[in-house]
Design a protein around this motif. Structure first.
Motif, PDB file in Angstrom:
ATOM      1  N   GLU A 183     -24.684 -26.299  23.244  1.00  0.00           N
ATOM      2  CA  GLU A 183     -24.524 -26.100  24.687  1.00  0.00           C
ATOM      3  C   GLU A 183     -24.041 -24.690  25.003  1.00  0.00           C
ATOM      4  OE1 GLU A 183     -21.916 -29.226  25.858  1.00  0.00           O
ATOM      5  OE2 GLU A 183     -23.508 -30.758  25.924  1.00  0.00           O
ATOM      6  N   ALA A 184     -23.106 -24.188  24.198  1.00  0.00           N
ATOM      7  CA  ALA A 184     -22.608 -22.827  24.410  1.00  0.00           C
ATOM      8  C   ALA A 184     -23.709 -21.798  24.158  1.00  0.00           C
ATOM      9  CB  ALA A 184     -21.414 -22.558  23.500  1.00  0.00           C
ATOM     10  N   GLU A 185     -24.507 -22.018  23.107  1.00  0.00           N
ATOM     11  CA  GLU A 185     -25.571 -21.078  22.771  1.00  0.00           C
ATOM     12  C   GLU A 185     -26.705 -21.138  23.786  1.00  0.00           C
ATOM     13  OE1 GLU A 185     -26.231 -22.449  18.788  1.00  0.00           O
ATOM     14  OE2 GLU A 185     -25.105 -20.778  17.935  1.00  0.00           O
ATOM     15  N   VAL A 186     -26.968 -22.318  24.338  1.00  0.00           N
ATOM     16  CA  VAL A 186     -27.990 -22.462  25.376  1.00  0.00           C
ATOM     17  C   VAL A 186     -27.572 -21.715  26.643  1.00  0.00           C
ATOM     18  CG1 VAL A 186     -28.930 -24.138  27.023  1.00  0.00           C
ATOM     19  CG2 VAL A 186     -29.107 -24.559  24.565  1.00  0.00           C
ATOM     20  N   ALA A 187     -26.300 -21.823  27.007  1.00  0.00           N
ATOM     21  CA  ALA A 187     -25.801 -21.101  28.182  1.00  0.00           C
ATOM     22  C   ALA A 187     -25.967 -19.597  28.002  1.00  0.00           C
ATOM     23  CB  ALA A 187     -24.337 -21.450  28.427  1.00  0.00           C
ATOM     24  N   THR A 188     -25.671 -19.113  26.802  1.00  0.00           N
ATOM     25  CA  THR A 188     -25.841 -17.680  26.522  1.00  0.00           C
ATOM     26  C   THR A 188     -27.315 -17.290  26.575  1.00  0.00           C
ATOM     27  OG1 THR A 188     -23.875 -17.645  25.113  1.00  0.00           O
ATOM     28  CG2 THR A 188     -25.459 -15.864  24.814  1.00  0.00           C
ATOM     29  N   ALA A 189     -28.170 -18.124  26.021  1.00  0.00           N
ATOM     30  CA  ALA A 189     -29.607 -17.832  26.025  1.00  0.00           C
ATOM     31  C   ALA A 189     -30.157 -17.768  27.445  1.00  0.00           C
ATOM     32  CB  ALA A 189     -30.354 -18.889  25.210  1.00  0.00           C
ATOM     33  N   ARG A 190     -29.713 -18.665  28.299  1.00  0.00           N
ATOM     34  CA  ARG A 190     -30.180 -18.645  29.687  1.00  0.00           C
ATOM     35  C   ARG A 190     -29.702 -17.402  30.417  1.00  0.00           C
ATOM     36  NH1 ARG A 190     -28.907 -25.050  30.676  1.00  0.00           N
ATOM     37  NH2 ARG A 190     -30.877 -25.841  29.841  1.00  0.00           N
ATOM     38  N   ARG A 191     -28.501 -16.943  30.079  1.00  0.00           N
ATOM     39  CA  ARG A 191     -27.969 -15.737  30.730  1.00  0.00           C
ATOM     40  C   ARG A 191     -28.699 -14.484  30.261  1.00  0.00           C
ATOM     41  NH1 ARG A 191     -24.040 -12.266  29.029  1.00  0.00           N
ATOM     42  NH2 ARG A 191     -23.386 -13.692  27.369  1.00  0.00           N
ATOM     43  N   LEU A 192     -28.954 -14.400  28.961  1.00  0.00           N
ATOM     44  CA  LEU A 192     -29.578 -13.205  28.401  1.00  0.00           C
ATOM     45  C   LEU A 192     -31.101 -13.225  28.498  1.00  0.00           C
ATOM     46  CD1 LEU A 192     -27.482 -12.754  25.122  1.00  0.00           C
ATOM     47  CD2 LEU A 192     -27.233 -11.500  27.274  1.00  0.00           C
ATOM     48  N   GLY A 193     -31.675 -14.437  28.487  1.00  0.00           N
ATOM     49  CA  GLY A 193     -33.128 -14.545  28.485  1.00  0.00           C
ATOM     50  C   GLY A 193     -33.710 -14.722  27.101  1.00  0.00           C
ATOM     51  N   TYR A 194     -32.874 -14.847  26.080  1.00  0.00           N
ATOM     52  CA  TYR A 194     -33.339 -15.044  24.713  1.00  0.00           C
ATOM     53  C   TYR A 194     -32.233 -15.666  23.881  1.00  0.00           C
ATOM     54  CZ  TYR A 194     -30.674 -10.759  23.812  1.00  0.00           C
ATOM     55  OH  TYR A 194     -29.664  -9.823  23.723  1.00  0.00           O
ATOM     56  N   ALA A 195     -32.591 -16.189  22.690  1.00  0.00           N
ATOM     57  CA  ALA A 195     -31.627 -16.792  21.772  1.00  0.00           C
ATOM     58  C   ALA A 195     -31.651 -16.043  20.451  1.00  0.00           C
ATOM     59  CB  ALA A 195     -31.970 -18.269  21.536  1.00  0.00           C
TER      60      ALA A 195
END
Length: 285
Positions: A183-195
């Motif tokens: 969940e934390a990594e998904v939130a970061t991915a949505r903010r940055l646009g990538y994982a």
């Protein structure tokens, strides 16, 4: 893309006017449209008269504002019907892999989850066991996490629950982690646009994955850069992250994706991503 040969200047000017309408995404007054297209209002008006006759453009009788017309819609639909997202990406990643000098993969969401459908080697070859048909875990790979971030949750959930239940016994690349961590990594991915992943699922190997969307805003596939930790920079301001986002956004635009201006601005502010050339990499000793 640069196209050689002499064109018709009046057609190109008309194209600038239509492009300005597409970019604005809303009806425009004549003076606004002329400013955006960098032409004189009188010149823009002459083009708009012709475009109205062709039904490429229509004018609201009450407000006087111009917007794209029904024939423009028909052109867009014809383009979408004849276009295959996977074929487009497959052709584009060949040049992209050569440009960045890294392995580039294309993944789609298949029956068993995030599935690799193309692997393109770069000049700096990576010795990892990735091939067509390989399934990546949701929680343990950059590719899986980007699908978790941008695909509809109901599509992801069944696979995620099974992955978390099996833990280390999952069949696919990437060890399972916890739902909380995801969940934390998904939130970061949505903010940055990538994982991203750093030195996992393969020690010493990094990954950056970004989504490609179609005209409806649906994620169609993921493009992933894979490279050694000392070569592939996964930081938000890195040239690699910038290059990947520029590439996937171009693919998305070719598929008709037009994000809202405010959402795009928010993503750019979070990642400070702009199109940028990738410096030539030094070969490892």
């Amino acid at each position: 893309m640069s196209i050689e040969g002499r064109g018709v200047q009046s057609v190109e000017v008309g194209g600038r006017i239509l492009a300005a309408m597409v970019k604005a995404g809303k009806p425009l007054m004549l003076r606004e449209l002329a400013t955006l297209a960098d032409v004189a209002p009188a010149q823009a008006h002459a083009y708009l008269v012709s475009f109205r006759k062709l039904e490429l453009v229509e004018q609201d009788a009450a407000s006087g504002r111009y917007q794209l017309g029904p024939f423009a819609l028909q052109l867009g639909i014809a383009r979408l019907r004849s276009f295959d997202p996977l074929r487009l990406a497959a052709q584009a990643v060949v040049e992209f892999a050569e440009e960045v000098g890294l392995m580039v993969t294309i993944a789609v969401w298949g029956t068993h989850g995030a599935t690799i459908v193309q692997v393109q080697e770069g000049s700096d070859q990576v010795h990892v066991n990735v091939r067509t048909g390989t399934v990546f875990s949701i929680t343990g790979t950059a590719t899986g996490k980007v699908f978790a971030a941008f695909m509809p949750p109901k599509i992801i959930e069944a696979h995620l629950a099974e992955e978390l239940r099996k833990g280390a016994r999952i069949q696919g690349v990437g060890a399972s982690t916890s739902r909380k961590e995801l969940e934390a990594e998904v939130a970061t991915a949505r903010r940055l646009g990538y994982a991203t992943t750093e030195s996992k699922p393969v020690t010493g190997i990094n990954g950056i994955a970004a989504p490609v969307f179609d005209y409806s805003g649906q994620m169609q596939l993921a493009i992933t850069l894979i490279g050694p930790t000392g070569v592939l920079d996964i930081g938000p301001k890195s040239a690699d992250a910038k290059a990947l986002l520029a590439f996937t956004r171009k693919l998305s635009a070719q598929l008709g994706y037009a994000p809202h201006a405010d959402a795009e601005a928010s993503s750019d502010e979070g990642a400070e991503i702009v199109a940028a050339p990738v410096a030539k990499r030094r070969r490892r000793a």
